[in-house]
Design an enzyme around this catalytic site. Structure first.
Site, PDB file in Angstrom:
ATOM      1  N   HIS A 246       0.598   4.777  -1.960  1.00  0.00           N
ATOM      2  CA  HIS A 246      -0.066   5.816  -1.156  1.00  0.00           C
ATOM      3  C   HIS A 246       0.876   6.547  -0.213  1.00  0.00           C
ATOM      4  CE1 HIS A 246      -4.078   4.811  -2.531  1.00  0.00           C
ATOM      5  NE2 HIS A 246      -3.883   3.548  -2.253  1.00  0.00           N
TER       6      HIS A 246
ATOM      7  N   CYS B 199      -8.112  -2.414  -4.156  1.00  0.00           N
ATOM      8  CA  CYS B 199      -6.704  -2.087  -4.355  1.00  0.00           C
ATOM      9  C   CYS B 199      -5.865  -3.344  -4.367  1.00  0.00           C
ATOM     10  CB  CYS B 199      -6.213  -1.097  -3.288  1.00  0.00           C
ATOM     11  SG  CYS B 199      -6.402   0.610  -3.831  1.00  0.00           S
TER      12      CYS B 199
ATOM     13  N   CYS C 169     -27.394  -7.655  15.958  1.00  0.00           N
ATOM     14  CA  CYS C 169     -28.694  -7.001  16.182  1.00  0.00           C
ATOM     15  C   CYS C 169     -29.808  -7.744  15.438  1.00  0.00           C
ATOM     16  CB  CYS C 169     -28.628  -5.522  15.817  1.00  0.00           C
ATOM     17  SG  CYS C 169     -27.767  -4.540  17.085  1.00  0.00           S
TER      18      CYS C 169
ATOM     19  N   CYS D  63       0.851  -1.201   0.000  1.00  0.00           N
ATOM     20  CA  CYS D  63       0.000   0.000   0.000  1.00  0.00           C
ATOM     21  C   CYS D  63       0.885   1.249   0.000  1.00  0.00           C
ATOM     22  CB  CYS D  63      -0.886   0.052   1.244  1.00  0.00           C
ATOM     23  SG  CYS D  63      -1.698  -1.479   1.711  1.00  0.00           S
TER      24      CYS D  63
ATOM     25  N   CYS E 118     -34.876  -1.743  13.331  1.00  0.00           N
ATOM     26  CA  CYS E 118     -33.730  -1.083  13.987  1.00  0.00           C
ATOM     27  C   CYS E 118     -34.244   0.121  14.778  1.00  0.00           C
ATOM     28  CB  CYS E 118     -32.712  -0.603  12.969  1.00  0.00           C
ATOM     29  SG  CYS E 118     -32.219  -1.803  11.712  1.00  0.00           S
TER      30      CYS E 118
ATOM     31  N   CYS F 298     -35.601  -0.062  18.478  1.00  0.00           N
ATOM     32  CA  CYS F 298     -34.672   0.010  19.610  1.00  0.00           C
ATOM     33  C   CYS F 298     -33.847   1.298  19.615  1.00  0.00           C
ATOM     34  CB  CYS F 298     -33.740  -1.193  19.604  1.00  0.00           C
ATOM     35  SG  CYS F 298     -34.531  -2.702  20.208  1.00  0.00           S
ATOM     36  N   HIS F 299     -33.365   1.712  18.451  1.00  0.00           N
ATOM     37  CA  HIS F 299     -32.355   2.783  18.450  1.00  0.00           C
ATOM     38  C   HIS F 299     -32.893   4.192  18.206  1.00  0.00           C
ATOM     39  CE1 HIS F 299     -28.982   0.105  19.019  1.00  0.00           C
ATOM     40  NE2 HIS F 299     -29.359  -0.639  18.000  1.00  0.00           N
TER      41      HIS F 299
END
Ligand code: HEC
Ligand code: HEC
Length: 263
Positions: A81, A115, A223, A77, A178, A181-182
């Protein structure tokens, strides 16, 4: 120089992480809070200091992989980069991102694997493998303290909308979405846990319960299972769309990767 700057930055961040954030226009919640706010004090303290945070081990493994040559192109990498602190600064905060060659949004983990396959001629790391989780953690950590900011308009819009539909659909034996609950129950107890707004800004995150850094899709699986619904494989399209929608729900929250979470 780093040694002087980091503790100050860490203190400022600690004060900021529990603070409310203004949501983007059209958001169902009046103010946004990171999951950090709902963690017990001892867990926050572990997160506050990299040296105590076991997630640092995964980040450091990612750092080692960054300069490791792999694949038929004989590249690492770093060869393309250079310094991750510069090249990857702010990148994680903008994913998932629409990827024109495949006409769909991709996650940061998928981008890393692209990549590997396209640029390094190396095999993609399997979803959930320690190498992919570590590299995702390392790249994402270069955006720590920066606000989450994803693009959900244009070509990304239909995928964003599918993510929103997934979020609000009741599922499992208990027929819970979802949102059930959230969305309005943050701060309330559920068994041993205190419910949060269910944001993604800390992921990949170190889970005290499993003693591992886990990718966001592992949390989705957990979840799903909680309500008796069949979990999907890591990286499945509906999870990618959900990740995009969830990033929008947490726009403006600061990236905490690797956060520390009790549950
Ligand atoms: C042969 C050169 C090369 C190698 C090796 C390489 N990359 Fe890339 N990478 C690129 C190029 C070129 C782009 C920009 C593609 C674009 O703009 O669409 C890119 C884009 C990315 C992005 C997305 C940046 C953004 O702003 O969305 C990430 C993340 C990334 N690389 C991570 C990695 C990681 C991690 C590795 C090692 C596992 C790696 N790259 C190896 C050339 C390389
Ligand atoms: C039955 C209640 C329940 C449902 C339904 C539920 N979750 Fe969760 N979720 C929890 C609990 C409990 C935790 C751990 C405490 C916390 O952070 O809220 C959690 C944690 C999370 C977290 C981690 C938050 C953080 O800051 O570490 C995310 C993200 C999340 N849930 C997303 C979702 C998504 C997406 C869905 C729908 C597919 C969903 N949850 C459905 C109970 C639920």
């Amino acid at each position: 120089m780093l040694a002087v700057v980091l503790p100050l930055a860490a203190l400022a961040q600690k004060a900021q992480l529990a603070q409310p954030v203004q949501p983007p226009a059209g958001h169902p919640l009046p103010e946004l809070f990171s999951g950090y706010r709902y963690q017990p004090e001892y867990v926050r303290e572990i997160q506050n200091e990299d040296i105590k945070n076991p997630g640092t081990l995964w980040r450091n493994y990612g750092r080692r992989l960054w300069s490791q040559v792999d694949g038929e192109a004989g590249k690492s990498c770093a060869d393309c980069h250079n310094v991750a602190e510069k090249a990857m600064h702010g990148v994680g905060a903008r994913y998932p991102k629409f990827y024109p060659p495949e006409s769909r949004p991709i996650t940061l983990s998928e981008r890393i694997n692209l990549c590997r396959t396209l640029n390094m001629k190396a095999k993609p790391w399997p979803q959930g493998s320690s190498a992919l989780v570590a590299m995702t953690t390392y790249v994402s950590a270069q955006s720590r303290g920066m606000p989450v900011r994803v693009k959900t308009d244009g070509q990304a819009k239909p995928f964003f909308e599918q993510g929103r539909d997934y979020y609000y659909s009741p599922r499992g034996e208990r027929g819970l979405s979802c949102a059930a609950c959230h969305e309005r129950k943050a701060g309330k107890k559920l068994d041993a846990a205190t419910l949060s707004q269910g944001h993604s800004n800390g992921f990949p995150a170190y889970k005290i319960a499993t003693e591992r850094v886990e990718p966001l899709h592992r949390q989705f699986q957990r979840c799903n299972k909680r309500v008796g619904a069949e979990p999907l494989p890591l990286g499945a399209d509906p999870y990618v769309n959900l990740e995009l929608y969830l990033a929008w729900r947490g726009m403006g929250l600061l990236v905490e990767t690797p956060a520390v979470r009790n549950w």
